[in-house]
Design a protein around this motif. Structure first.
Motif, PDB file in Angstrom:
ATOM      1  N   GLU A 200     -45.797 -12.022  10.256  1.00  0.00           N
ATOM      2  CA  GLU A 200     -45.142 -10.722  10.417  1.00  0.00           C
ATOM      3  C   GLU A 200     -44.357 -10.731  11.718  1.00  0.00           C
ATOM      4  N   THR A 208     -38.612  -1.006  11.541  1.00  0.00           N
ATOM      5  CA  THR A 208     -39.479  -1.583  10.519  1.00  0.00           C
ATOM      6  C   THR A 208     -39.781  -3.044  10.841  1.00  0.00           C
ATOM      7  N   ARG A 211     -42.598  -8.700   6.773  1.00  0.00           N
ATOM      8  CA  ARG A 211     -43.746  -9.537   6.412  1.00  0.00           C
ATOM      9  C   ARG A 211     -43.243 -10.698   5.552  1.00  0.00           C
ATOM     10  N   THR A 223     -41.032  -8.709   2.717  1.00  0.00           N
ATOM     11  CA  THR A 223     -41.297  -7.280   2.553  1.00  0.00           C
ATOM     12  C   THR A 223     -41.064  -6.546   3.864  1.00  0.00           C
ATOM     13  N   GLN A 224     -40.382  -5.412   3.785  1.00  0.00           N
ATOM     14  CA  GLN A 224     -40.262  -4.535   4.950  1.00  0.00           C
ATOM     15  C   GLN A 224     -41.488  -3.633   4.990  1.00  0.00           C
ATOM     16  N   THR A 225     -42.073  -3.479   6.192  1.00  0.00           N
ATOM     17  CA  THR A 225     -43.312  -2.719   6.319  1.00  0.00           C
ATOM     18  C   THR A 225     -43.237  -1.734   7.480  1.00  0.00           C
ATOM     19  N   ASN A 226     -44.122  -0.754   7.428  1.00  0.00           N
ATOM     20  CA  ASN A 226     -44.317   0.137   8.570  1.00  0.00           C
ATOM     21  C   ASN A 226     -45.172  -0.613   9.589  1.00  0.00           C
ATOM     22  N   GLY A 230     -48.782  -0.648   8.399  1.00  0.00           N
ATOM     23  CA  GLY A 230     -48.755  -1.820   7.531  1.00  0.00           C
ATOM     24  C   GLY A 230     -48.318  -1.516   6.116  1.00  0.00           C
ATOM     25  N   LYS A 231     -47.969  -0.257   5.844  1.00  0.00           N
ATOM     26  CA  LYS A 231     -47.566   0.136   4.493  1.00  0.00           C
ATOM     27  C   LYS A 231     -46.277  -0.558   4.079  1.00  0.00           C
ATOM     28  N   LYS A 232     -46.235  -1.032   2.821  1.00  0.00           N
ATOM     29  CA  LYS A 232     -45.039  -1.692   2.305  1.00  0.00           C
ATOM     30  C   LYS A 232     -43.939  -0.656   2.043  1.00  0.00           C
TER      31      LYS A 232
END
Length: 682
Positions: A200, A208, A211, A223-226, A230-232
């Motif tokens: 990450e 953002t 990952r 994947t873009q995450t918070n 860690g939310k997708k």
């Protein structure tokens, strides 16, 4: 290629259509210099935005202070929601440069407090300039300071695509080359971490994280995450990772630079020894070798910017790379409030040079430190493609540029239309006219001021009061507060982002009055303000020149009941010229309204979202203590009898004083205050 598209409920009115047409025509005719003389509230920003949409060029807007730059950024962001609008100002909340005071043999190390949010916005600016063409940048004059080569910045990128093969260890090394730091515990901007087979990374220029999921050596998912939860947020096919800092370089370039640094070090040591300055030569030798060791081991050292010429491949005296180098050649420059911004651009180089010459003379730095600097004014002009100067009070210099060597007194605005490349915009879209100007004696001026404030408060209107000094602003604010007025002061010691919040709170009614000095003059868009009170209007000087007075009175021009009160015992030449010019503009506006049977209406303008969303603070108010009280508090702190809350308040006071001292170049005093703060915190 993305196109600039202006989104607004406004339509050009009054003399805006003519101004837009003339400025657009001037750009298309490749006029290098144009001047837009637009009165306060005439919609200069909308006019410029309309020109940008017409000419479709990347645009740099330079403002002379951070508060105004923040407001302009918000306005352009609203006008161009589908395009890249960026904010580029100094990211220091506190900045004390490296300095040496020979009289007391005091060396002061560079010390800074970096605002992480503004740093992110700066990095986003250069990233967007590298990747997009539909870019508007609103910047302070710090944009002419060295930030490193755009070629090197653009070369240090990592392109990641789904299905790529990567040795994960090599990928981690690539992240480190871009100045990202591994931190598996504290995932913050500019860091990366390892989670099993996945990686990450949190790019420094966005909100953002990214990952990267692997199956062996194959990158299977991006994947873009918070970064907090860690939310997708969504899966993407590819992404590009740009450097975490503006200044990046490779190990090969570092080695080449070190070779030249050693050559220059030997030459400078010989110079100092020949002049009988053995101590200075020895000091320079030790400091430089220590920096070289740090650069070889870690890729950087404290004060690495002083060696930037070697890494950039620049010759001695050659201009540094600045934000202007990130723009394509065919860009538009807008200098907002040019009568204030141009003098700042002129003065940055000499101030920086004087401090560094002392460091070089006494063996703290190599002569190459002089090349880590802002642009000279002539160098700045050489990088300009086409420029529009905007101001309600343009100075001689801007006017002379619009018509070669033509000179005209700045107060003779009635004949300015004869100047080629100059556009006048006096009619406001709201048809509001310039404020009525009243001169009152200074006797009992505070009692009269409170009476005038109460009249406006009863009508739910707002008031600005201008003073000549910070201390007077603070003391007057305290005096008014004791008499039940909801008031706050505003000056350069207030943190950058807090200034905008204070003005928003004035608009929303948290405060009815704001007291300040010259920060209240240019470009502040406060339609609720119906009264501007100018104390000590007859004190001739920079803050009470005709230009300053016209600008100050203009703060009341966005209200239908706008009025400016000057408290003075005599009418100075500056006051006379300012009153006459405001009267000239007011007459043109009134005549226009009569001719077109227009009835002026007040402005209703929503309060924009915050420049940067932050945790709310308990209060903006700062404790005002006399020096003797601070001294007593320090004594009690040393004895251990100072309460925790009082200690926190004292630390804030000392931090404010420290920033003020550093801003006034009183580095020795700033260092003393810094040490006191460290002592209290420990």
């Amino acid at each position: 290629m993305s196109q600039f598209k202006l989104v607004s409920d406004f339509k050009p009115t009054g003399d805006q259509p003519g101004a837009i047409e003339k400025l657009t025509e001037g750009v298309k005719k490749e006029l290098k210099h144009q001047v837009l003389l637009g009165v306060t509230g005439s919609g200069k920003t909308f006019t410029v935005a309309s020109v940008i949409e017409e000419i479709q060029k990347p645009t740099l807007v330079i403002s002379h202070n951070k508060t105004l730059a923040a407001q302009l950024y918000q306005e352009f962001r609203d006008f161009f929601p589908g395009n890249s609008v960026n904010y580029f100002v100094s990211y220091y909340d506190y900045y004390q440069p490296e300095a040496y005071i020979s009289q007391t043999d005091t060396y002061i190390e560079k010390e800074t407090e970096i605002n992480e949010e503004i740093d992110k916005l700066r990095l986003a600016t250069t990233t967007n300039l590298t990747t997009r063409s539909d870019v508007i940048v609103v910047a302070s004059v710090s944009c002419i300071y060295n930030i490193g080569s755009p070629v090197e910045y653009g070369r240090f990128i990592i392109q990641l695509e789904k299905g790529q093969k990567w040795d994960r260890f090599n990928l981690l090394r690539e992240f480190a080359k871009l100045q990202y730091v591994r931190n598996d515990a504290d995932f913050a901007r500019g860091t990366f971490r390892v989670r099993g087979e996945n990686l990450e990374i949190y790019p420094s220029y966005q909100d953002t994280a990214v990952r990267l999921e692997f199956a062996g050596d194959v990158l299977t998912k991006i994947t873009q995450t918070n970064p907090l939860s860690g939310k997708k947020l969504g899966e993407i096919v590819e992404t590009v990772i740009y450097p975490a800092k503006h200044y990046v370089t490779s190990q090969d370039i570092i080695e080449e630079a070190v070779d030249q640094i050693l050559i220059d070090l030997a030459a400078r040591e010989a110079e100092l020894r020949a002049a009988g300055k053995e101590l200075f030569a020895h000091r320079l030798h030790l400091r430089t070798l220590y920096d070289i060791e740090q650069m070889r081991e870690f890729g950087y050292c404290k004060g690495i910017e002083n060696y930037s010429r070697y890494f950039d491949g620049r010759a001695p005296g050659e201009p540094p790379y600045t934000l202007l180098n990130y723009f394509p050649k065919d860009f538009l420059l807008v200098i907002d409030e040019s009568h204030m911004t141009i003098p700042q651009l002129r003065g940055m180089y000499n101030q920086d040079k004087a401090r560094k010459e002392t460091l070089i003379e006494f063996g703290f730095r190599l002569p190459a430190a002089l090349d880590n600097r802002p642009l000279k004014f002539e160098e700045f002009l050489s990088k300009v493609n086409q420029v529009i100067y905007t101001s309600a009070t343009p100075d001689d210099w801007e006017i002379s540029q619009a018509r070669n060597a033509y000179r005209l007194p700045t107060t003779n605005y009635s004949s300015l239309l004869a100047v080629d490349g100059l556009v006048e915009q006096l009619i406001r879209p709201t048809s509001l006219v310039d404020p009525e100007v009243v001169v009152k004696p200074t006797e009992n001026q505070i009692s009269d001021l409170i009476s005038e404030i109460n009249k406006r408060v009863a009508k739910k209107q707002r008031v600005l009061v201008t003073t000549l000094t910070k201390r007077m602003a603070e003391e007057l604010a305290k005096y008014l507060e004791e008499r039940g007025v909801k008031v706050h002061y505003l000056h350069s010691e207030i943190e950058t982002l807090d200034r905008t919040d204070i003005l928003d709170d004035l608009r929303s009614g948290v405060f009815d009055v704001v007291v300040g000095i010259n920060l209240l003059r240019e470009g502040l868009d406060l339609p609720e303000v119906s009264l501007v009170a100018i104390l000590d209007a007859d004190k001739e000087g920079f803050l009470r020149s005709s230009t300053s007075l016209i600008q100050t009175m203009g703060r009341a021009a966005r209200h239908i009941d706008g009025q400016a009160i000057m408290y003075a015992d005599t009418v100075t030449g500056s006051m006379k010229r300012a009153i006459e010019e405001v009267a000239r503009r007011r007459k043109i506006q009134v005549d226009y309204n009569k001719k077109h049977q227009i009835k002026p209406v007040g402005i209703k303008k929503p309060i924009r979202s915050k420049l940067v969303e932050r945790e709310p603070k308990e209060s903006y108010q700062k404790i005002l203590l006399k020096d003797v009280v601070v001294g007593e508090a320090l004594k009690r702190a040393a004895e251990g009898s100072l309460l925790a809350d009082d200690k926190e308040r004292l630390i804030k006071i000392l931090q404010r004083e420290m920033r003020q001292a550093a801003g006034n170049l009183e580095f020795e005093r700033a260092a003393i205050l810094r040490d006191q703060i460290f002592q209290l915190k420990s």
